[in-house]
Write a protein that holds these residues in place. Structure first.
Motif, PDB file in Angstrom:
ATOM      1  N   THR A   1       5.858   7.798  -2.134  1.00 26.27           N
ATOM      2  CA  THR A   1       6.664   8.956  -1.752  1.00 26.27           C
ATOM      3  C   THR A   1       8.029   8.825  -2.406  1.00 26.27           C
ATOM      4  O   THR A   1       8.680   7.780  -2.284  1.00 26.27           O
ATOM      5  N   VAL A   2       8.446   9.853  -3.111  1.00 24.95           N
ATOM      6  CA  VAL A   2       9.765   9.864  -3.737  1.00 24.95           C
ATOM      7  C   VAL A   2      10.737  10.580  -2.804  1.00 24.95           C
ATOM      8  O   VAL A   2      10.503  11.729  -2.423  1.00 24.95           O
TER       9      VAL A   2
ATOM     10  N   GLY B   1       5.804  14.420 -13.307  1.00 20.76           N
ATOM     11  CA  GLY B   1       4.462  14.387 -12.750  1.00 20.76           C
ATOM     12  C   GLY B   1       4.362  13.924 -11.317  1.00 20.76           C
ATOM     13  O   GLY B   1       3.269  13.887 -10.748  1.00 20.76           O
ATOM     14  N   SER B   2       5.480  13.569 -10.687  1.00 18.77           N
ATOM     15  CA  SER B   2       5.454  13.182  -9.280  1.00 18.77           C
ATOM     16  C   SER B   2       5.134  14.402  -8.416  1.00 18.77           C
ATOM     17  O   SER B   2       5.661  15.493  -8.651  1.00 18.77           O
ATOM     18  N   THR B   3       4.279  14.200  -7.426  1.00 21.62           N
ATOM     19  CA  THR B   3       3.837  15.319  -6.586  1.00 21.62           C
ATOM     20  C   THR B   3       4.370  15.250  -5.162  1.00 21.62           C
ATOM     21  O   THR B   3       4.473  16.283  -4.498  1.00 21.62           O
ATOM     22  N   ASP B   4       4.690  14.065  -4.679  1.00 21.86           N
ATOM     23  CA  ASP B   4       5.213  13.914  -3.320  1.00 21.86           C
ATOM     24  C   ASP B   4       6.693  13.586  -3.409  1.00 21.86           C
ATOM     25  O   ASP B   4       7.091  12.436  -3.420  1.00 21.86           O
ATOM     26  N   VAL B   5       7.526  14.636  -3.501  1.00 21.21           N
ATOM     27  CA  VAL B   5       8.966  14.473  -3.706  1.00 21.21           C
ATOM     28  C   VAL B   5       9.716  15.168  -2.575  1.00 21.21           C
ATOM     29  O   VAL B   5       9.506  16.351  -2.314  1.00 21.21           O
TER      30      VAL B   5
ATOM     31  N   GLN C   1       3.325   6.579 -12.913  1.00 17.02           N
ATOM     32  CA  GLN C   1       2.281   5.594 -13.194  1.00 17.02           C
ATOM     33  C   GLN C   1       1.984   4.755 -11.953  1.00 17.02           C
ATOM     34  O   GLN C   1       0.824   4.478 -11.628  1.00 17.02           O
ATOM     35  N   LEU C   2       3.020   4.362 -11.253  1.00 14.31           N
ATOM     36  CA  LEU C   2       2.850   3.574 -10.038  1.00 14.31           C
ATOM     37  C   LEU C   2       2.073   4.351  -8.983  1.00 14.31           C
ATOM     38  O   LEU C   2       1.245   3.782  -8.259  1.00 14.31           O
ATOM     39  N   ALA C   3       2.305   5.652  -8.897  1.00 11.67           N
ATOM     40  CA  ALA C   3       1.644   6.484  -7.895  1.00 11.67           C
ATOM     41  C   ALA C   3       0.150   6.660  -8.161  1.00 11.67           C
ATOM     42  O   ALA C   3      -0.579   7.151  -7.287  1.00 11.67           O
TER      43      ALA C   3
ATOM     44  N   LYS D   1       0.821  -1.210   0.000  1.00 10.88           N
ATOM     45  CA  LYS D   1       0.000   0.000   0.000  1.00 10.88           C
ATOM     46  C   LYS D   1       0.854   1.258   0.000  1.00 10.88           C
ATOM     47  O   LYS D   1       0.494   2.258  -0.608  1.00 10.88           O
ATOM     48  N   ARG D   2       1.956   1.195   0.721  1.00 16.01           N
ATOM     49  CA  ARG D   2       2.826   2.371   0.827  1.00 16.01           C
ATOM     50  C   ARG D   2       4.221   2.021   0.307  1.00 16.01           C
ATOM     51  O   ARG D   2       4.855   1.077   0.778  1.00 16.01           O
ATOM     52  N   ILE D   3       4.679   2.815  -0.657  1.00 15.19           N
ATOM     53  CA  ILE D   3       5.968   2.572  -1.301  1.00 15.19           C
ATOM     54  C   ILE D   3       6.815   3.842  -1.215  1.00 15.19           C
ATOM     55  O   ILE D   3       6.317   4.952  -1.434  1.00 15.19           O
ATOM     56  N   VAL D   4       8.078   3.669  -0.890  1.00 20.47           N
ATOM     57  CA  VAL D   4       9.048   4.761  -0.987  1.00 20.47           C
ATOM     58  C   VAL D   4       9.959   4.464  -2.164  1.00 20.47           C
ATOM     59  O   VAL D   4      10.511   3.362  -2.280  1.00 20.47           O
ATOM     60  N   VAL D   5      10.099   5.435  -3.051  1.00 19.95           N
ATOM     61  CA  VAL D   5      11.039   5.341  -4.170  1.00 19.95           C
ATOM     62  C   VAL D   5      12.221   6.242  -3.828  1.00 19.95           C
ATOM     63  O   VAL D   5      12.079   7.454  -3.704  1.00 19.95           O
ATOM     64  N   PHE D   6      13.372   5.626  -3.648  1.00 20.10           N
ATOM     65  CA  PHE D   6      14.584   6.329  -3.226  1.00 20.10           C
ATOM     66  C   PHE D   6      15.527   6.389  -4.424  1.00 20.10           C
ATOM     67  O   PHE D   6      15.981   5.364  -4.918  1.00 20.10           O
ATOM     68  N   THR D   7      15.798   7.593  -4.910  1.00 23.91           N
ATOM     69  CA  THR D   7      16.566   7.713  -6.155  1.00 23.91           C
ATOM     70  C   THR D   7      17.883   8.453  -5.959  1.00 23.91           C
ATOM     71  O   THR D   7      18.018   9.325  -5.100  1.00 23.91           O
TER      72      THR D   7
END
Length: 258
Positions: free
Chosen positions: A97-98, A111-115, A89-91, A16-22
């Motif tokens: 959260t990025v 297009g990511s909004t939570d960065v 797309q995943l979001a 349900k909750r994913i963090v994308v760490f880049t």
């Protein structure tokens, strides 16, 4: 036998909750050089580590400001790649959260909004003297980068010199961003670590904190950066190939309601 990417897709499908760490690797695929890449052109004889410090700015503010205008020009020419777009797309179906170490705006432009920017942003300068962030952008010519020295604009309040709003060597991470990143990491089900070698601390603690908090950790990188285990997975390859392929595998049966 289930492949690694299929196993990861199943994990994300159930999350349900994913963090994308880049890190720098994802931006490099859009043409933005990393610190490992040799500089070219007018900056070829300069060492980035000697330009990205407060002492360098005190010694030659025009040189440092010119360097960052050149970097802004690189970012302006770059476009978000397929990995950035797949994260967006995943979001659409998950709480994503990025958390990024990158100082460019490619996630936002995709297009990511939570960065959360752990190392600040090229787009947001601040005053070297009073630390205030100006309400208006001071970049009259954000693309102009020919010529090494360009005098920085002045703070509208105290008239101090504006500096890039990024974390320089020897400086602490912004406290608010770090706190938000830690909270998101401790609360996620899966952490996707994309294009980061895991050697820049304290940002490199993010995957460790995720694993300690019970999340699955997935490293996506051209080279192995971790040992696989029951809770740690490695997808070897370019982010622009691996991330879209992963997102495409996530079954529609796992979609969350809009």
């Amino acid at each position: 036998m289930t492949s690694t990417i299929e196993a990861v897709a199943t994990l994300i499908g159930d999350a349900k909750r994913i963090v994308v760490f880049t890190g720098a690797g994802i931006s490099a695929e859009s043409g933005i050089p990393t610190f490992r890449d040799p500089l070219t052109g007018i900056w070829a004889r300069h060492d980035p580590e000697k330009l990205e410090t407060a002492s360098a700015f005190r010694a030659d503010a025009a040189l440092v400001w010119g360097w960052y205008l050149w970097r802004r020009a690189q970012v302006a020419r770059a476009e978000p790649n397929a990995a950035h777009l797949a994260i967006v797309q995943l979001a659409k179906t998950r709480e994503v959260t990025v958390v990024t170490q990158n100082i460019d705006d490619l996630h936002e432009r995709a297009g990511s909004t939570d960065v959360i920017h752990l190392h600040g942003s090229l787009a947001q300068p601040k005053c070297f003297a009073c630390h205030r962030i100006p309400a208006e952008q001071p970049f009259e010519n954000p693309i102009a980068s020919e010529g090494l020295r360009i005098e920085p604009p002045r703070c509208p309040r105290c008239k101090g010199k504006l500096r890039p709003g990024v974390v320089w060597f020897g400086e602490d991470l912004p406290a608010a961003a770090w706190k938000r990143a830690i909270l998101a990491t401790k609360g996620c089900d899966v952490l996707l670590s994309i294009g980061t070698s895991g050697v820049v601390f304290p940002a490199a603690e993010i995957p460790i904190i995720a694993q300690q908090s019970g999340a699955y950790v997935v490293h996506i990188n051209p080279a192995p950066v971790a040992h696989q285990s029951s809770r740690v997975f490695c997808l070897i390859g370019r982010a622009a190939e691996q991330v879209p392929a992963l997102v495409s595998l996530i079954g529609s049966t796992h979609l969350l309601p809009h």
